[in-house]
Design a protein around this motif. Structure first.
Motif: not given
Ligand code: MIC
Ligand code: SF4
Length: 638
Positions: A206-231
């Motif tokens: 989330a730190t990485i996707t958050n600051m993707g805003a500073e690139l001017g990007a439309t958005t940033s995305v990570f896969p949803s995996d076992e780590t996401t599930k545990a969270f």
């Protein structure tokens, strides 16, 4: 197919998924925060929808927290009442920063999220297609309208290997910023893949996707995996999990490789998140203030690391050290496990769970100070101290520097093994659910003024070049924030008197005296925030068009939504031919909009400058009828 295209395809309402074409997507969730929220809800009320049409909409109160006088408290009361009466959840002041709380309590992999805050892409950390937009677009989405955007190019950011001790997720995104610059993400989605992904926790992603805003990007995305599930399971929301990833061999428009093992701690130097240098090159510089917090770096994990570094030590007496936890969940957990006592014991000032110093709402450093912040933006004067030098760093760099009093490289630091909790402490009693509140009456404080009216595009536009600006003008230049002005976010006539004051204090008076006119700017005009105020204040001052080398995405949409023409030089060298005070005109404006080609007549120089309008068919109609609200109300485009 890559994950981005899968998410878009699953929500596509209209358009072709060809990069550069306008598409429309269905929005499942929305979020607003209070500093953009008052305007968004006034606009939502103007649309006249009875109940919100999304699966989940949440109104957060996290930005304008200072209650110095009644204004902010009045705005809070308006937001709470207008939200509850329209079926929208409310996260009360003290519950935390919108992006952190949304990730914890509401975000769902695979869903779309539109937020009236540029850091909404934080949700990409759990596989959401999460996009920041102006309040008006969010208001329309709450009313059930799709969101229109340019089909992005998809960049595969392949993370290889594993971060070394002392190197963090913040350094990953700073590296991407160093490579691509603050406009390198415009028109793109950054999709993270590679074997390095599995080593990153959800808050790190989330730190990485958050600051993707500073690139001017439309958005940033990570896969949803076992780590996401545990969270999600640890948040008591295991049922919200769905696995999501790109297909094997998926195609991308661009490819960028980041070798995590070779990264070193980095810092963004004044006054741009793209001005990146290794911390080792800055080491030894005396520091006056250090602030840990913001939606980029205020998670449980971040603050546990800070606590571990500070435990049993004393913060350098020359340093003012503040911590703003991202959410009440984070703060409560630190209080219970003793980490808060370690932070306090070292001499930190613990602030409330809110944006705080990140939006210049308190903690402005002293004159000429060096301030180290774990935030995402160090734009000129955003801290409230124009002479201060703000550096953006990781929590680890911030904490080790707090002890030494000088910028210190945390490479190789040994930390105890801090694990993600198996169960987060869940307490939602600061979240108000609309079903529990019947017959809520909307409370409108006296500070809420109507927003400026737009008009159908006239046949011709004429006036002076009111100001000529350089490259990378941020929304903090155009519409400054901070404690003194935040209370007026629902009062555009008042705010307009500060428009562009970070560039030229005389601008508002000049614009008023000349009854409006034109703004000329370099490239990446309007980078940064989603604040619609950066379009509404110029509108209030009679600005008719902004002529620039290029625009940042959200600001450009905000200008068009409010009937201001964002025009680009057909040939950027023509920028040099314009000066403040030139008298310019555009004849046949409606026809020019229809064919997206303009001729700017520079009357005092006997010159013609060709300009372009880069937009889709829908935006053409919108500009002709004078903006998005007029179009939504069925305004006659002609
Ligand atoms: C920001 O970080 O600049 C803000 C303050 O959160 C803005 C929203 C605003 O101006 O209210 C943003 O990022 O969109
Ligand atoms: Fe708040 Fe700062 Fe995040 Fe903007 S960037 S939402 S001001 S914490």
């Amino acid at each position: 197919m890559n994950l981005t295209r899968k998410l878009i395809k699953a929500h596509l309402v209209s358009g072709e998924m060809t990069p550069g074409e306008e598409i429309a997507i269905r929005i499942d969730q929305t979020l607003t925060q209070d500093s953009t929220g008052t305007m968004a809800y006034l606009q939502f009320e103007a649309i006249g929808t009875d109940k919100v049409k999304t699966e989940r909409s949440v109104a957060y109160i996290d930005h304008n927290m200072l209650q110095s006088g009644q204004l902010n408290a009045d705005d809070h009361a308006y937001i709470q009442s207008v939200a509850l009466s329209h079926g929208i959840y409310v996260s009360k002041p003290g519950n935390g920063i919108c992006h952190q709380v949304h990730l914890e309590r509401f975000g769902r992999p695979g869903k779309t999220l539109l937020g009236s805050d540029s850091h909404t892409p934080t949700g990409g950390g759990i596989g959401m297609l999460a996009i920041g937009a102006g309040g008006l677009d969010v208001a329309l989405a709450m009313g059930g309208a799709p969101f229109y955007l340019v089909m992005p190019r998809v960049v595969n950011v392949e993370l290889r290997g594993r971060l070394k001790a002392g190197v963090t997720a913040k350094d990953v995104i700073l590296k991407v910023l160093e490579k691509l610059t603050t406009s390198g993400g415009v028109g793109k989605v950054m999709e993270y893949t590679g074997d390095g992904v599995k080593y990153l926790t959800v808050p790190e992603r989330a730190t990485i996707t958050n600051m993707g805003a500073e690139l001017g990007a439309t958005t940033s995305v990570f896969p949803s995996d076992e780590t996401t599930k545990a969270f999600l399971e640890a948040q008591g929301r295991g049922a919200d999990y769905v696995p999501l990833s790109a297909d094997d061999g998926a195609e991308y428009d661009e490819h960028l490789v980041i070798d995590l093992d070779s990264l070193v701690p980095l810092a963004a130097c004044p006054h741009s998140p793209g001005n990146v240098k290794p911390v080792s090159e800055l080491a030894g510089k005396k520091v006056d203030q250090i602030c840990v917090g913001s939606c980029t770096n205020s998670s449980y994990l971040d603050l546990m690391k800070v606590a571990a570094i500070l435990k049993g030590k004393r913060i350098n007496p020359e340093v003012s050290f503040t911590v703003s936890p991202g959410s009440r969940q984070v703060l409560t957990m630190l209080a219970k496990n003793g980490a808060l006592a370690d932070i306090l014991g070292a001499g930190a000032r613990v602030l409330e769970c809110a944006c705080g110093p990140c939006i210049g709402n308190g903690q402005s450093p002293k004159a000429n100070a060096v301030s180290l912040r774990t935030f995402n933006r160090n734009f000129y004067n955003r801290s409230g101290t124009p002479t201060a030098d703000v550096y953006l760093v990781s929590p680890e760099t911030a904490a080790v520097s707090a002890l030494t009093g000088v910028i210190t490289d945390p490479s190789g630091i040994e930390l105890p093994d801090i694990k993600m909790p198996e169960k987060f402490l869940v307490n939602d009693n600061l979240i108000l659910r609309p079903e529990e509140f019947k017959d809520v009456k909307v409370v409108r404080g006296e500070n809420i003024k109507p927003f400026p009216k737009t008009h159908p595009l006239p046949d011709s536009l004429s006036g002076e070049v009111l100001i000529k600006l350089g490259d990378d003008i941020t929304t903090d230049h155009i519409m400054p924030s901070g404690a003194a002005l935040l209370a007026y976010r629902s009062n555009i006539p008042y705010l307009a008197d500060y428009c562009l004051s970070n560039c030229d204090k005389e601008f508002p008076a000049r614009a008023k005296a000349k009854h409006g006119g034109f703004i000329v700017a370099g490239s990446n005009y309007g980078q940064g925030s989603s604040r619609e105020h950066a379009a509404l204040a110029p509108l209030q001052l009679g600005v008719k068009a902004v002529v620039a080398k290029s625009f940042a995405r959200i600001h450009k949409d905000n200008l068009m939504n409010n009937g201001i023409l964002p025009l680009v030089f057909a040939d950027p060298v023509d920028y040099d031919k314009l000066e403040e005070g030139d008298t310019v005109a555009i004849f046949d404006a409606p026809d020019s909009v229809r064919c997206r080609k303009f001729n700017l007549v520079v009357e005092n120089k006997n010159l013609n400058i060709p300009l372009r309008l880069e937009c889709g068919e829908r935006q053409i109609k919108m500009l002709l009828c004078g903006g998005s609200l007029r179009m939504a109300a069925g305004g006659d485009p002609e």
